[in-house]
Design a protein around this motif. Structure first.
Motif, PDB file in Angstrom:
ATOM      1  N   ARG A  24       0.848  -1.205   0.000  1.00 10.33           N
ATOM      2  CA  ARG A  24       0.000   0.000   0.000  1.00 10.33           C
ATOM      3  C   ARG A  24       0.879   1.250   0.000  1.00 10.33           C
ATOM      4  O   ARG A  24       1.725   1.414   0.874  1.00 10.33           O
ATOM      5  N   ARG A  25       0.648   2.109  -0.990  1.00 10.92           N
ATOM      6  CA  ARG A  25       1.413   3.359  -1.105  1.00 10.92           C
ATOM      7  C   ARG A  25       1.119   4.279   0.074  1.00 10.92           C
ATOM      8  O   ARG A  25      -0.046   4.483   0.429  1.00 10.92           O
ATOM      9  N   ALA A  26       2.160   4.867   0.640  1.00 12.54           N
ATOM     10  CA  ALA A  26       1.996   5.807   1.744  1.00 12.54           C
ATOM     11  C   ALA A  26       1.349   7.105   1.267  1.00 12.54           C
ATOM     12  O   ALA A  26       0.550   7.702   1.991  1.00 12.54           O
ATOM     13  N   ASP A  27       1.668   7.545   0.051  1.00 10.42           N
ATOM     14  CA  ASP A  27       1.178   8.846  -0.422  1.00 10.42           C
ATOM     15  C   ASP A  27      -0.242   8.803  -0.988  1.00 10.42           C
ATOM     16  O   ASP A  27      -0.914   9.818  -1.024  1.00 10.42           O
ATOM     17  N   ILE A  79       1.410  10.060 -17.394  1.00 13.07           N
ATOM     18  CA  ILE A  79       1.720  10.210 -15.973  1.00 13.07           C
ATOM     19  C   ILE A  79       0.565  10.971 -15.328  1.00 13.07           C
ATOM     20  O   ILE A  79       0.095  11.985 -15.860  1.00 13.07           O
ATOM     21  N   TYR A  80       0.082  10.460 -14.180  1.00 17.66           N
ATOM     22  CA  TYR A  80      -1.012  11.128 -13.488  1.00 17.66           C
ATOM     23  C   TYR A  80      -0.631  12.572 -13.180  1.00 17.66           C
ATOM     24  O   TYR A  80       0.490  12.847 -12.742  1.00 17.66           O
ATOM     25  N   PRO A  81      -1.555  13.508 -13.391  1.00 14.93           N
ATOM     26  CA  PRO A  81      -1.254  14.923 -13.143  1.00 14.93           C
ATOM     27  C   PRO A  81      -0.705  15.192 -11.736  1.00 14.93           C
ATOM     28  O   PRO A  81       0.177  16.044 -11.570  1.00 14.93           O
ATOM     29  N   ALA A  82      -1.189  14.455 -10.751  1.00 14.16           N
ATOM     30  CA  ALA A  82      -0.724  14.664  -9.374  1.00 14.16           C
ATOM     31  C   ALA A  82       0.764  14.369  -9.197  1.00 14.16           C
ATOM     32  O   ALA A  82       1.393  14.871  -8.265  1.00 14.16           O
ATOM     33  N   TRP A  83       1.339  13.551 -10.089  1.00 10.10           N
ATOM     34  CA  TRP A  83       2.748  13.169  -9.964  1.00 10.10           C
ATOM     35  C   TRP A  83       3.623  13.773 -11.061  1.00 10.10           C
ATOM     36  O   TRP A  83       4.831  13.564 -11.080  1.00 10.10           O
ATOM     37  N   ARG A  84       3.007  14.519 -11.964  1.00 14.88           N
ATOM     38  CA  ARG A  84       3.771  15.042 -13.098  1.00 14.88           C
ATOM     39  C   ARG A  84       4.847  16.034 -12.675  1.00 14.88           C
ATOM     40  O   ARG A  84       5.857  16.182 -13.355  1.00 14.88           O
ATOM     41  N   TRP A  85       4.712  16.711 -11.556  1.00 19.61           N
ATOM     42  CA  TRP A  85       5.706  17.689 -11.096  1.00 19.61           C
ATOM     43  C   TRP A  85       7.074  17.050 -10.851  1.00 19.61           C
ATOM     44  O   TRP A  85       8.091  17.734 -10.853  1.00 19.61           O
ATOM     45  N   ARG A  86       7.104  15.732 -10.664  1.00 17.60           N
ATOM     46  CA  ARG A  86       8.369  15.032 -10.417  1.00 17.60           C
ATOM     47  C   ARG A  86       9.217  14.893 -11.689  1.00 17.60           C
ATOM     48  O   ARG A  86      10.387  14.550 -11.612  1.00 17.60           O
ATOM     49  N   TYR A  87       8.606  15.130 -12.842  1.00 14.22           N
ATOM     50  CA  TYR A  87       9.261  14.928 -14.138  1.00 14.22           C
ATOM     51  C   TYR A  87       9.539  16.269 -14.811  1.00 14.22           C
ATOM     52  O   TYR A  87       8.917  17.286 -14.489  1.00 14.22           O
ATOM     53  N   HIS A  88      10.441  16.268 -15.785  1.00 16.30           N
ATOM     54  CA  HIS A  88      10.731  17.468 -16.567  1.00 16.30           C
ATOM     55  C   HIS A  88       9.415  18.006 -17.136  1.00 16.30           C
ATOM     56  O   HIS A  88       8.541  17.217 -17.524  1.00 16.30           O
ATOM     57  N   PRO A 108       9.985 -13.173   4.016  1.00 17.82           N
ATOM     58  CA  PRO A 108       9.777 -12.014   4.889  1.00 17.82           C
ATOM     59  C   PRO A 108       9.777 -10.708   4.091  1.00 17.82           C
ATOM     60  O   PRO A 108      10.523 -10.567   3.120  1.00 17.82           O
ATOM     61  N   ILE A 109       8.952  -9.776   4.518  1.00 20.90           N
ATOM     62  CA  ILE A 109       8.815  -8.479   3.863  1.00 20.90           C
ATOM     63  C   ILE A 109       9.217  -7.387   4.848  1.00 20.90           C
ATOM     64  O   ILE A 109       8.768  -7.378   5.992  1.00 20.90           O
ATOM     65  N   THR A 110      10.058  -6.472   4.389  1.00 22.52           N
ATOM     66  CA  THR A 110      10.436  -5.296   5.175  1.00 22.52           C
ATOM     67  C   THR A 110      10.154  -4.075   4.311  1.00 22.52           C
ATOM     68  O   THR A 110      10.882  -3.807   3.355  1.00 22.52           O
ATOM     69  N   LEU A 111       9.076  -3.362   4.625  1.00 23.85           N
ATOM     70  CA  LEU A 111       8.674  -2.214   3.829  1.00 23.85           C
ATOM     71  C   LEU A 111       9.552  -0.998   4.093  1.00 23.85           C
ATOM     72  O   LEU A 111      10.075  -0.824   5.196  1.00 23.85           O
ATOM     73  N   SER A 112       9.659  -0.144   3.086  1.00 25.03           N
ATOM     74  CA  SER A 112      10.241   1.185   3.254  1.00 25.03           C
ATOM     75  C   SER A 112       9.116   2.066   3.798  1.00 25.03           C
ATOM     76  O   SER A 112       8.159   2.368   3.068  1.00 25.03           O
ATOM     77  N   PRO A 113       9.180   2.483   5.064  1.00 25.00           N
ATOM     78  CA  PRO A 113       8.046   3.186   5.673  1.00 25.00           C
ATOM     79  C   PRO A 113       7.716   4.539   5.032  1.00 25.00           C
ATOM     80  O   PRO A 113       6.596   5.023   5.161  1.00 25.00           O
ATOM     81  N   THR A 114       8.668   5.129   4.321  1.00 25.14           N
ATOM     82  CA  THR A 114       8.364   6.392   3.650  1.00 25.14           C
ATOM     83  C   THR A 114       7.577   6.170   2.364  1.00 25.14           C
ATOM     84  O   THR A 114       6.936   7.086   1.864  1.00 25.14           O
ATOM     85  N   GLU A 115       7.620   4.946   1.835  1.00 22.82           N
ATOM     86  CA  GLU A 115       6.931   4.654   0.577  1.00 22.82           C
ATOM     87  C   GLU A 115       5.657   3.840   0.742  1.00 22.82           C
ATOM     88  O   GLU A 115       4.711   4.024  -0.013  1.00 22.82           O
ATOM     89  N   HIS A 116       5.655   2.894   1.724  1.00 23.17           N
ATOM     90  CA  HIS A 116       4.531   1.968   1.851  1.00 23.17           C
ATOM     91  C   HIS A 116       4.177   1.733   3.310  1.00 23.17           C
ATOM     92  O   HIS A 116       5.051   1.739   4.172  1.00 23.17           O
ATOM     93  N   THR A 117       2.901   1.497   3.564  1.00 23.40           N
ATOM     94  CA  THR A 117       2.417   1.357   4.937  1.00 23.40           C
ATOM     95  C   THR A 117       2.009  -0.058   5.315  1.00 23.40           C
ATOM     96  O   THR A 117       1.994  -0.386   6.494  1.00 23.40           O
ATOM     97  N   GLU A 118       1.631  -0.877   4.337  1.00 18.63           N
ATOM     98  CA  GLU A 118       1.154  -2.237   4.613  1.00 18.63           C
ATOM     99  C   GLU A 118       1.525  -3.143   3.453  1.00 18.63           C
ATOM    100  O   GLU A 118       1.774  -2.660   2.344  1.00 18.63           O
ATOM    101  N   TRP A 119       1.471  -4.455   3.718  1.00 21.43           N
ATOM    102  CA  TRP A 119       1.651  -5.444   2.660  1.00 21.43           C
ATOM    103  C   TRP A 119       0.680  -6.587   2.892  1.00 21.43           C
ATOM    104  O   TRP A 119       0.205  -6.772   4.011  1.00 21.43           O
ATOM    105  N   GLN A 120       0.373  -7.301   1.813  1.00 26.89           N
ATOM    106  CA  GLN A 120      -0.493  -8.472   1.923  1.00 26.89           C
ATOM    107  C   GLN A 120      -0.222  -9.409   0.747  1.00 26.89           C
ATOM    108  O   GLN A 120       0.190  -8.975  -0.324  1.00 26.89           O
ATOM    109  N   TRP A 121      -0.417 -10.691   1.008  1.00 27.53           N
ATOM    110  CA  TRP A 121      -0.353 -11.706  -0.043  1.00 27.53           C
ATOM    111  C   TRP A 121      -1.777 -12.078  -0.392  1.00 27.53           C
ATOM    112  O   TRP A 121      -2.578 -12.392   0.485  1.00 27.53           O
TER     113      TRP A 121
END
Length: 152
Positions: A24-27, A79-88, A108-121
């Motif tokens: 799950r994306r954090a943003d 690219i979604y307009p909400a994320w287009r600012w990240r690109y040229h 085992p799964i170890t998420l990057s907490p700045t990018e993702h909040t949960e995981w599931q199979w």
């Protein structure tokens, strides 16, 4: 500002039994497979896939028990307009290369907490229904084509 490169990977991580990992994306709060952009223009697709899997899940895609496969598929999308600012400012489209990563069960799964909040199979068909991105869902539905043992 350093702009993102409009070339990314999508990595469908799955087990021999057909369970697919979603994170799950954090943003945005949406569910997806591993995705991420190249760090530099000449970074190979495979190197990008290995790096992104490690960063987002803690899985070593080069471990002998894992099997990374380039599915030789590319999606090109707006690219979604909400994320287009990240690109040229002149960039509006991204090219996404699709990979599959077969991992042992359990992994085992170890998420990057700045990018993702949960995981599931989830079973691969349920995982496809759960994805926010249509290209991600489509890739998951192709899983039995790329791994003949899945879906049997």
């Amino acid at each position: 500002m350093i702009y993102k490169i409009p070339e990314s990977v999508l990595v469908v991580i799955y087990t021999p039994g057909g369970q697919v990992l979603l994170i799950r994306r954090a943003d945005a709060g949406t569910w997806q497979s591993v995705t991420g952009s190249k760090d530099y223009p000449h970074e190979s697709w495979a190197d990008t896939a290995v790096r992104e899997v490690q960063e987002e899940t803690g899985i070593d895609a080069l471990h002998p028990a894992c099997q990374l496969q380039d599915w030789q598929l590319e999606n090109v999308y707006e690219i979604y307009p909400a994320w287009r600012w990240r690109y040229h400012p002149e960039v509006s489209r991204n090219t996404e290369r699709v990979f599959g990563l077969r991992v042992p069960d359990p992994t085992p799964i170890t998420l990057s907490p700045t990018e993702h909040t949960e995981w599931q199979w989830l079973h691969w068909q349920a995982a496809a229904d759960h994805c926010f991105s249509a290209s991600n869902a489509e890739a998951i539905l192709m899983l039995p084509r790329f791994d003949q043992q899945v879906g049997r």
